[in-house]
Enzyme design. Structure first.
Site, PDB file in Angstrom:
ATOM      1  N   CYS A   1      64.737  76.649  32.164  1.00 39.74           N
ATOM      2  CA  CYS A   1      64.225  75.452  32.840  1.00 39.74           C
ATOM      3  C   CYS A   1      65.109  74.990  33.996  1.00 39.74           C
ATOM      4  O   CYS A   1      64.671  74.196  34.822  1.00 39.74           O
ATOM      5  CB  CYS A   1      64.042  74.311  31.844  1.00 39.74           C
ATOM      6  SG  CYS A   1      62.805  74.718  30.606  1.00 39.74           S
TER       7      CYS A   1
ATOM      8  N   HIS B   1      62.884  67.894  35.793  1.00 39.40           N
ATOM      9  CA  HIS B   1      62.192  68.934  35.040  1.00 39.40           C
ATOM     10  C   HIS B   1      61.239  68.278  34.036  1.00 39.40           C
ATOM     11  O   HIS B   1      61.511  67.201  33.516  1.00 39.40           O
ATOM     12  CB  HIS B   1      63.210  69.817  34.314  1.00 39.40           C
ATOM     13  CG  HIS B   1      62.542  70.830  33.462  1.00 39.40           C
ATOM     14  ND1 HIS B   1      61.689  71.775  33.989  1.00 39.40           N
ATOM     15  CD2 HIS B   1      62.537  71.028  32.117  1.00 39.40           C
ATOM     16  CE1 HIS B   1      61.203  72.506  33.015  1.00 39.40           C
ATOM     17  NE2 HIS B   1      61.697  72.069  31.864  1.00 39.40           N
TER      18      HIS B   1
ATOM     19  N   ASN C   1      55.285  71.981  29.972  1.00 38.41           N
ATOM     20  CA  ASN C   1      56.539  72.512  30.509  1.00 38.41           C
ATOM     21  C   ASN C   1      56.292  73.917  31.054  1.00 38.41           C
ATOM     22  O   ASN C   1      55.989  74.838  30.293  1.00 38.41           O
ATOM     23  CB  ASN C   1      57.584  72.536  29.386  1.00 38.41           C
ATOM     24  CG  ASN C   1      58.948  73.005  29.868  1.00 38.41           C
ATOM     25  OD1 ASN C   1      59.105  73.454  30.992  1.00 38.41           O
ATOM     26  ND2 ASN C   1      59.934  72.909  28.987  1.00 38.41           N
TER      27      ASN C   1
HETATM   28  N1  ACO Z   1      52.206  68.036  15.778  1.00 39.56           N
HETATM   29  C1  ACO Z   1      52.358  67.198  14.737  1.00 39.56           C
HETATM   30  N2  ACO Z   1      53.533  67.037  14.100  1.00 39.56           N
HETATM   31  C2  ACO Z   1      54.588  67.750  14.532  1.00 39.56           C
HETATM   32  C3  ACO Z   1      54.483  68.655  15.614  1.00 39.56           C
HETATM   33  C4  ACO Z   1      53.231  68.781  16.248  1.00 39.56           C
HETATM   34  N3  ACO Z   1      53.036  69.600  17.297  1.00 39.56           N
HETATM   35  N4  ACO Z   1      55.691  69.217  15.822  1.00 39.56           N
HETATM   36  C5  ACO Z   1      56.529  68.698  14.901  1.00 39.56           C
HETATM   37  N5  ACO Z   1      55.848  67.819  14.114  1.00 39.56           N
HETATM   38  C6  ACO Z   1      56.357  67.021  12.992  1.00 39.56           C
HETATM   39  C7  ACO Z   1      57.649  67.558  12.429  1.00 39.56           C
HETATM   40  O1  ACO Z   1      57.406  68.563  11.483  1.00 39.56           O
HETATM   41  C8  ACO Z   1      58.247  66.304  11.814  1.00 39.56           C
HETATM   42  O2  ACO Z   1      57.649  66.068  10.571  1.00 39.56           O
HETATM   43  P1  ACO Z   1      58.502  65.487   9.331  1.00 39.56           P
HETATM   44  O3  ACO Z   1      59.001  64.141   9.791  1.00 39.56           O
HETATM   45  O4  ACO Z   1      57.504  65.418   8.231  1.00 39.56           O
HETATM   46  O5  ACO Z   1      59.621  66.462   9.101  1.00 39.56           O
HETATM   47  C9  ACO Z   1      57.799  65.188  12.727  1.00 39.56           C
HETATM   48  O6  ACO Z   1      56.668  65.711  13.470  1.00 39.56           O
HETATM   49  C10 ACO Z   1      58.853  64.716  13.694  1.00 39.56           C
HETATM   50  O7  ACO Z   1      59.424  65.854  14.317  1.00 39.56           O
HETATM   51  P2  ACO Z   1      60.648  65.724  15.267  1.00 39.56           P
HETATM   52  O8  ACO Z   1      61.163  67.080  15.622  1.00 39.56           O
HETATM   53  O9  ACO Z   1      61.619  64.736  14.707  1.00 39.56           O
HETATM   54  O10 ACO Z   1      59.976  65.060  16.554  1.00 39.56           O
HETATM   55  P3  ACO Z   1      60.654  64.589  17.882  1.00 39.56           P
HETATM   56  O11 ACO Z   1      60.352  63.171  18.115  1.00 39.56           O
HETATM   57  O12 ACO Z   1      62.093  65.015  17.963  1.00 39.56           O
HETATM   58  O13 ACO Z   1      59.854  65.418  18.990  1.00 39.56           O
HETATM   59  C11 ACO Z   1      59.996  67.383  20.387  1.00 39.56           C
HETATM   60  C12 ACO Z   1      59.865  66.844  18.968  1.00 39.56           C
HETATM   61  C13 ACO Z   1      58.790  66.928  21.196  1.00 39.56           C
HETATM   62  C14 ACO Z   1      60.026  68.895  20.303  1.00 39.56           C
HETATM   63  C15 ACO Z   1      61.297  66.847  21.026  1.00 39.56           C
HETATM   64  O14 ACO Z   1      62.370  67.020  20.151  1.00 39.56           O
HETATM   65  C16 ACO Z   1      61.639  67.499  22.355  1.00 39.56           C
HETATM   66  O15 ACO Z   1      60.943  67.328  23.341  1.00 39.56           O
HETATM   67  N6  ACO Z   1      62.776  68.205  22.452  1.00 39.56           N
HETATM   68  C17 ACO Z   1      63.266  68.755  23.727  1.00 39.56           C
HETATM   69  C18 ACO Z   1      62.431  69.862  24.332  1.00 39.56           C
HETATM   70  C19 ACO Z   1      63.111  70.380  25.603  1.00 39.56           C
HETATM   71  O16 ACO Z   1      63.647  69.610  26.366  1.00 39.56           O
HETATM   72  N7  ACO Z   1      63.172  71.674  25.826  1.00 39.56           N
HETATM   73  C20 ACO Z   1      64.037  72.126  26.930  1.00 39.56           C
HETATM   74  C21 ACO Z   1      63.417  72.890  27.898  1.00 39.56           C
HETATM   75  S1  ACO Z   1      62.713  74.361  27.326  1.00 39.56           S
HETATM   76  C22 ACO Z   1      63.488  75.714  28.110  1.00 39.56           C
HETATM   77  O17 ACO Z   1      64.518  75.651  28.712  1.00 39.56           O
HETATM   78  C23 ACO Z   1      62.861  77.060  27.910  1.00 39.56           C
END
Ligand code: ACO
Length: 331
Positions: free
Chosen positions: A114, A258, A288
């Site tokens: 990214c 980004h 993304n």
């Molecule tokens: N739909 C429904 N529920 C989901 C989903 C989904 N798609 N995905 C996860 N959940 C659930 C989880 O299992 C969890 O359930 P639990 O509480 O029963 O265990 C709950 O939702 C909360 O999950 P979290 O991981 O705590 O959710 P969070 O608020 O952290 O959001 C996310 C997750 C969107 C992935 C976030 O952490 C994020 O955006 N992280 C950064 C991503 C990023 O910046 N990537 C970098 C670039 S990529 C690159 O360089 C290639």
């Protein structure tokens, strides 16, 4: 000499995949995806219609057209992607072939996820400033949809990514316009936090099919760790770059961040005290798109008249590696 941005180009595959479409494939909801990431829909390529290199070609053609240039006006190509057409050669040379260059210009392939566009920009800037090349074409193209686990097991990653390509042409100028400064950094100790490991050279086709069952063919991400580091590093990188170049945060006319998560960008802007009106988002419609994201998003902001010539524009990104960076541009 300064390296000024001449034009941007974009290509998005026509197939729109909404959050409601994803609800049919996995246990997720439109509400969860929008609330946690800001994404409403993304584009996915359709088999046999678009590839990484064909999308790159269309984005580059768009950038050339907007700059009123021909392929042969370009002196060098820098291309980046997570998943290219081939293991080798890189897509840079495929682009060189498809765009129809009559001269043997260099084509460099990079892999910086990214943050790829900022890494590419830093190389293009150095090439142009040193006098090595006058005009450089930078392109990122991503086909994520072919390697996402579209079952409930992969939902944390697969709802976030979309396909698309973005391009940008830079050229030498003796005016004040152009790239003022760039900061890039990486922290390899976090390489395993966000990765797609196979099929790499550690995967031995002759004996090891175990990892297919173990799902190592899909990306792995510790979302919360990535989120926390992304906010801290993006804020720190941009704020230090502004300080180093003796700008105040309020001097910034526009920020292109980004597009990994709308909440990451909201927190970064909030910490930098830069108002929300000074940014533009594409994550709601494209998700993304990794290395394609910044040229796609800035190109759209330029087309909409949100970014104007003479504006002080900041770019900032964070991604797998971890890698991150920021840039200051007098557009
Ligand atoms: N739909 C429904 N529920 C989901 C989903 C989904 N798609 N995905 C996860 N959940 C659930 C989880 O299992 C969890 O359930 P639990 O509480 O029963 O265990 C709950 O939702 C909360 O999950 P979290 O991981 O705590 O959710 P969070 O608020 O952290 O959001 C996310 C997750 C969107 C992935 C976030 O952490 C994020 O955006 N992280 C950064 C991503 C990023 O910046 N990537 C970098 C670039 S990529 C690159 O360089 C290639």
């Amino acid at each position: 000499m300064n390296a000024r941005i001449v034009s941007f180009g974009a290509y998005l595959p026509p197939k729109v995949v909404t959050n409601k479409d994803l609800e049919k494939m996995m246990d997720t909801s439109d509400e969860w995806i929008q609330q946690r990431s800001g994404i409403k829909e993304r584009r996915w390529v359709e088999e046999g219609k678009d590839t990484c290199s064909s999308m790159a070609h269309k984005a580059c053609e768009d950038a050339l057209k907007k700059a009123n240039l021909k392929a042969d006006d370009i002196d060098a190509i820098i291309f980046g992607s997570l998943l290219t057409d081939n293991v080798f050669p890189g897509t840079g040379v495929l682009l060189q072939k498809s765009l129809g260059f009559s001269k043997n210009i260099p084509a460099l392939d990079i892999k910086n996820q990214c943050s790829g566009f900022l890494y590419a920009l830093s190389v293009a800037n150095a090439w142009i400033k040193s006098g090595m090349y006058k005009r450089v074409l930078v392109c990122g193209s991503e086909v994520h949809s072919c390697r996402l686990d579209k079952s409930t097991r992969g939902r944390d990653v697969s709802v976030l990514f979309g396909d698309g390509a973005g391009a940008c042409i830079l050229e030498a100028t003796d005016s004040e316009q152009g790239i003022i400064d760039i900061h890039i950094a990486s922290q390899g100790e976090f390489a395993d936090i966000l990765c797609l490991k196979e099929p790499g050279s550690n995967f031995d086709l002759r004996r090891d099919f175990k990892s297919i069952e173990e799902q190592n063919w899909y990306p792995y991400m510790e979302g919360k760790t990535v989120f926390k580091h992304a906010v801290a590093r993006m804020t720190e990188s941009l704020s230090q770059l502004l300080d180093k170049n003796k700008f105040k945060n309020s001097d910034v006319d526009f920020v292109i961040a980004h597009q990994a998560n709308m909440r990451i960008n909201a927190m970064v802007l909030d910490q930098l005290k830069i108002p929300w009106e000074k940014t533009h988002h594409t994550i709601d419609r494209y998700g993304n798109t990794t290395m394609a994201t910044i040229p796609l998003t800035m190109g759209e902001a330029v087309d909409l008249g949100k970014v104007k010539r003479g504006d002080l524009v900041s770019l900032v990104a964070f991604g797998a590696g971890f890698t991150w960076g920021s840039a200051l541009i007098r557009y």
